[in-house]
Design a protein around this motif. Structure first.
Motif, PDB file in Angstrom:
ATOM      1  N   PHE A 171       0.832  -1.029   0.324  1.00  0.00           N
ATOM      2  CA  PHE A 171       0.047  -0.009   0.230  1.00  0.00           C
ATOM      3  C   PHE A 171       0.823   1.171   0.036  1.00  0.00           C
ATOM      4  CE2 PHE A 171      -3.316  -2.475   2.631  1.00  0.00           C
ATOM      5  CZ  PHE A 171      -3.987  -3.084   1.608  1.00  0.00           C
ATOM      6  N   PRO A 172       0.342   2.473  -0.594  1.00  0.00           N
ATOM      7  CA  PRO A 172       1.243   3.591  -0.472  1.00  0.00           C
ATOM      8  C   PRO A 172       0.690   4.127   0.940  1.00  0.00           C
ATOM      9  CG  PRO A 172      -0.755   3.823  -2.251  1.00  0.00           C
ATOM     10  CD  PRO A 172      -0.860   2.554  -1.550  1.00  0.00           C
ATOM     11  N   ARG A 173       1.975   4.937   1.285  1.00  0.00           N
ATOM     12  CA  ARG A 173       1.947   5.276   2.670  1.00  0.00           C
ATOM     13  C   ARG A 173       0.656   5.869   3.168  1.00  0.00           C
ATOM     14  NH1 ARG A 173       4.924   6.151   6.900  1.00  0.00           N
ATOM     15  NH2 ARG A 173       6.920   5.711   6.106  1.00  0.00           N
ATOM     16  N   ALA A 174       0.048   6.785   2.266  1.00  0.00           N
ATOM     17  CA  ALA A 174      -1.360   7.506   2.578  1.00  0.00           C
ATOM     18  C   ALA A 174      -2.447   6.284   2.909  1.00  0.00           C
ATOM     19  CB  ALA A 174      -1.826   8.325   1.698  1.00  0.00           C
ATOM     20  N   LYS A 175      -2.465   5.384   2.303  1.00  0.00           N
ATOM     21  CA  LYS A 175      -3.508   4.307   2.322  1.00  0.00           C
ATOM     22  C   LYS A 175      -3.051   3.506   3.590  1.00  0.00           C
ATOM     23  CE  LYS A 175      -5.802   0.511   0.396  1.00  0.00           C
ATOM     24  NZ  LYS A 175      -6.318  -0.380  -0.950  1.00  0.00           N
ATOM     25  N   ALA A 176      -2.009   3.146   3.891  1.00  0.00           N
ATOM     26  CA  ALA A 176      -1.363   2.311   4.967  1.00  0.00           C
ATOM     27  C   ALA A 176      -1.553   3.067   6.300  1.00  0.00           C
ATOM     28  CB  ALA A 176      -0.015   2.088   4.931  1.00  0.00           C
ATOM     29  N   GLU A 177      -1.470   4.478   6.288  1.00  0.00           N
ATOM     30  CA  GLU A 177      -1.673   5.191   7.478  1.00  0.00           C
ATOM     31  C   GLU A 177      -3.204   5.277   7.793  1.00  0.00           C
ATOM     32  OE1 GLU A 177       0.349   8.792   6.685  1.00  0.00           O
ATOM     33  OE2 GLU A 177       2.392   8.248   7.648  1.00  0.00           O
ATOM     34  N   ARG A 178      -3.953   5.556   6.710  1.00  0.00           N
ATOM     35  CA  ARG A 178      -5.483   5.758   6.914  1.00  0.00           C
ATOM     36  C   ARG A 178      -5.971   4.270   7.323  1.00  0.00           C
ATOM     37  NH1 ARG A 178      -9.361   3.327   3.766  1.00  0.00           N
ATOM     38  NH2 ARG A 178      -7.942   3.406   1.902  1.00  0.00           N
ATOM     39  N   LEU A 179      -5.582   3.111   6.795  1.00  0.00           N
ATOM     40  CA  LEU A 179      -5.829   1.726   7.453  1.00  0.00           C
ATOM     41  C   LEU A 179      -5.413   1.745   9.031  1.00  0.00           C
ATOM     42  CD1 LEU A 179      -5.187  -0.375   4.497  1.00  0.00           C
ATOM     43  CD2 LEU A 179      -7.643   0.079   5.603  1.00  0.00           C
ATOM     44  N   MET A 180      -4.085   2.208   9.037  1.00  0.00           N
ATOM     45  CA  MET A 180      -3.494   2.075  10.575  1.00  0.00           C
ATOM     46  C   MET A 180      -4.453   2.934  11.576  1.00  0.00           C
ATOM     47  SD  MET A 180      -1.820   4.286  12.920  1.00  0.00           S
ATOM     48  CE  MET A 180      -1.183   5.372  11.668  1.00  0.00           C
ATOM     49  N   HIS A 181      -5.038   4.042  11.080  1.00  0.00           N
ATOM     50  CA  HIS A 181      -5.625   4.888  12.041  1.00  0.00           C
ATOM     51  C   HIS A 181      -7.046   4.310  12.190  1.00  0.00           C
ATOM     52  CE1 HIS A 181      -3.029   8.144  12.524  1.00  0.00           C
ATOM     53  NE2 HIS A 181      -2.875   8.252  11.398  1.00  0.00           N
ATOM     54  N   GLN A 182      -7.547   3.770  11.102  1.00  0.00           N
ATOM     55  CA  GLN A 182      -8.768   2.926  11.360  1.00  0.00           C
ATOM     56  C   GLN A 182      -8.677   1.918  12.482  1.00  0.00           C
ATOM     57  OE1 GLN A 182     -10.430   1.420   7.729  1.00  0.00           O
ATOM     58  NE2 GLN A 182     -12.445   0.854   8.698  1.00  0.00           N
ATOM     59  N   VAL A 183      -7.603   1.173  12.359  1.00  0.00           N
ATOM     60  CA  VAL A 183      -7.337   0.043  13.313  1.00  0.00           C
ATOM     61  C   VAL A 183      -7.379   0.475  14.716  1.00  0.00           C
ATOM     62  CG1 VAL A 183      -5.503  -1.476  14.447  1.00  0.00           C
ATOM     63  CG2 VAL A 183      -6.192  -1.677  11.838  1.00  0.00           C
ATOM     64  N   ASP A 184      -6.681   1.880  14.733  1.00  0.00           N
ATOM     65  CA  ASP A 184      -6.516   2.648  16.305  1.00  0.00           C
ATOM     66  C   ASP A 184      -7.831   3.241  16.675  1.00  0.00           C
ATOM     67  OD1 ASP A 184      -4.534   3.465  18.185  1.00  0.00           O
ATOM     68  OD2 ASP A 184      -5.093   5.634  17.235  1.00  0.00           O
ATOM     69  N   SER A 185      -8.538   3.589  15.598  1.00  0.00           N
ATOM     70  CA  SER A 185      -9.687   4.238  16.463  1.00  0.00           C
ATOM     71  C   SER A 185     -10.897   3.436  16.512  1.00  0.00           C
ATOM     72  CB  SER A 185     -10.119   5.426  15.414  1.00  0.00           C
ATOM     73  OG  SER A 185     -10.491   5.007  13.918  1.00  0.00           O
ATOM     74  N   ASP A 186     -11.171   2.454  15.411  1.00  0.00           N
ATOM     75  CA  ASP A 186     -12.296   1.567  15.245  1.00  0.00           C
ATOM     76  C   ASP A 186     -12.080   0.222  15.884  1.00  0.00           C
ATOM     77  OD1 ASP A 186     -13.353   3.509  13.937  1.00  0.00           O
ATOM     78  OD2 ASP A 186     -13.347   2.755  12.085  1.00  0.00           O
ATOM     79  N   GLY A 187     -10.776  -0.102  16.211  1.00  0.00           N
ATOM     80  CA  GLY A 187     -10.504  -1.305  16.796  1.00  0.00           C
ATOM     81  C   GLY A 187     -10.174  -2.409  15.723  1.00  0.00           C
ATOM     82  N   ARG A 188     -10.479  -2.080  14.572  1.00  0.00           N
ATOM     83  CA  ARG A 188     -10.258  -3.122  13.246  1.00  0.00           C
ATOM     84  C   ARG A 188     -10.177  -2.307  12.128  1.00  0.00           C
ATOM     85  NH1 ARG A 188     -15.038  -4.798  10.520  1.00  0.00           N
ATOM     86  NH2 ARG A 188     -14.358  -6.925  10.530  1.00  0.00           N
ATOM     87  N   ALA A 189      -9.710  -3.024  11.075  1.00  0.00           N
ATOM     88  CA  ALA A 189      -9.907  -2.555   9.609  1.00  0.00           C
ATOM     89  C   ALA A 189      -9.644  -3.745   8.763  1.00  0.00           C
ATOM     90  CB  ALA A 189      -8.640  -1.517   9.292  1.00  0.00           C
ATOM     91  N   VAL A 190     -10.535  -3.725   7.736  1.00  0.00           N
ATOM     92  CA  VAL A 190     -10.371  -4.743   6.633  1.00  0.00           C
ATOM     93  C   VAL A 190      -9.269  -4.288   5.665  1.00  0.00           C
ATOM     94  CG1 VAL A 190     -11.674  -5.632   4.703  1.00  0.00           C
ATOM     95  CG2 VAL A 190     -12.971  -5.278   6.751  1.00  0.00           C
ATOM     96  N   VAL A 191      -8.323  -5.013   5.583  1.00  0.00           N
ATOM     97  CA  VAL A 191      -7.076  -4.812   4.752  1.00  0.00           C
ATOM     98  C   VAL A 191      -7.153  -5.392   3.479  1.00  0.00           C
ATOM     99  CG1 VAL A 191      -5.998  -4.000   6.805  1.00  0.00           C
ATOM    100  CG2 VAL A 191      -5.641  -6.354   6.057  1.00  0.00           C
ATOM    101  N   ALA A 192      -7.776  -6.350   3.258  1.00  0.00           N
ATOM    102  CA  ALA A 192      -7.795  -7.173   1.942  1.00  0.00           C
ATOM    103  C   ALA A 192      -9.063  -7.964   1.655  1.00  0.00           C
ATOM    104  CB  ALA A 192      -6.814  -8.099   1.841  1.00  0.00           C
ATOM    105  N   THR A 193      -9.731  -8.148   0.545  1.00  0.00           N
ATOM    106  CA  THR A 193     -10.901  -8.807   0.335  1.00  0.00           C
ATOM    107  C   THR A 193     -10.783  -9.681  -1.044  1.00  0.00           C
ATOM    108  OG1 THR A 193     -12.149  -6.959   1.111  1.00  0.00           O
ATOM    109  CG2 THR A 193     -13.384  -8.662  -0.395  1.00  0.00           C
ATOM    110  N   GLY A 194     -11.289 -11.073  -0.784  1.00  0.00           N
ATOM    111  CA  GLY A 194     -10.834 -11.794  -1.811  1.00  0.00           C
ATOM    112  C   GLY A 194     -11.359 -13.427  -1.505  1.00  0.00           C
ATOM    113  N   HIS A 195     -10.684 -14.327  -2.321  1.00  0.00           N
ATOM    114  CA  HIS A 195     -10.921 -15.853  -1.912  1.00  0.00           C
ATOM    115  C   HIS A 195     -10.416 -16.194  -0.548  1.00  0.00           C
ATOM    116  CE1 HIS A 195     -12.680 -16.996  -5.827  1.00  0.00           C
ATOM    117  NE2 HIS A 195     -11.402 -15.976  -6.341  1.00  0.00           N
ATOM    118  N   ARG A 196     -11.116 -17.188   0.213  1.00  0.00           N
ATOM    119  CA  ARG A 196     -10.808 -17.439   1.463  1.00  0.00           C
ATOM    120  C   ARG A 196      -9.326 -17.932   1.619  1.00  0.00           C
ATOM    121  NH1 ARG A 196     -14.468 -19.741   5.996  1.00  0.00           N
ATOM    122  NH2 ARG A 196     -12.485 -20.419   7.420  1.00  0.00           N
TER     123      ARG A 196
END
Length: 95
Positions: free
Chosen positions: A45-70
């Protein structure tokens, strides 16, 4: 030429395993900069997306980082565990 049975729904049979998600959970151990580093280095991930997801983990307690086949999501979860992050596989919400 092959004929499909009229009671076979191709959309259902093709999409039966999709989508699943990789969820990264907040933990009291890893620094935010480290989580950002993992998202950048493993997922590419580009830094901006990585930081956005990291902040989501920190503030919401979780973040979906990938979607696809099991199977692919399970590989991501194993990789996150290898980095020391808490992660799980979950079925994506219906669209």
């Amino acid at each position: 030429m092959t004929m499909l049975s009229p009671d076979v729904d191709e959309r259902t049979s093709v999409r039966a395993d999709v989508p699943w998600t990789t969820v990264v959970w907040d933990d009291p151990v890893n620094l935010m900069s480290y989580v950002t580093y993992v998202f950048e280095s493993y997922f590419g991930f580009p830094r901006a997306k990585a930081e956005r997801l990291m902040h989501q983990v920190d503030s919401d307690g979780r973040a979906v980082v990938a979607t696809g086949h099991r199977e692919e999501m399970e590989r991501h979860v194993e990789a996150m565990h290898g980095y020391g992050l808490q992660a799980t596989v979950d079925r994506a919400p219906a669209a």
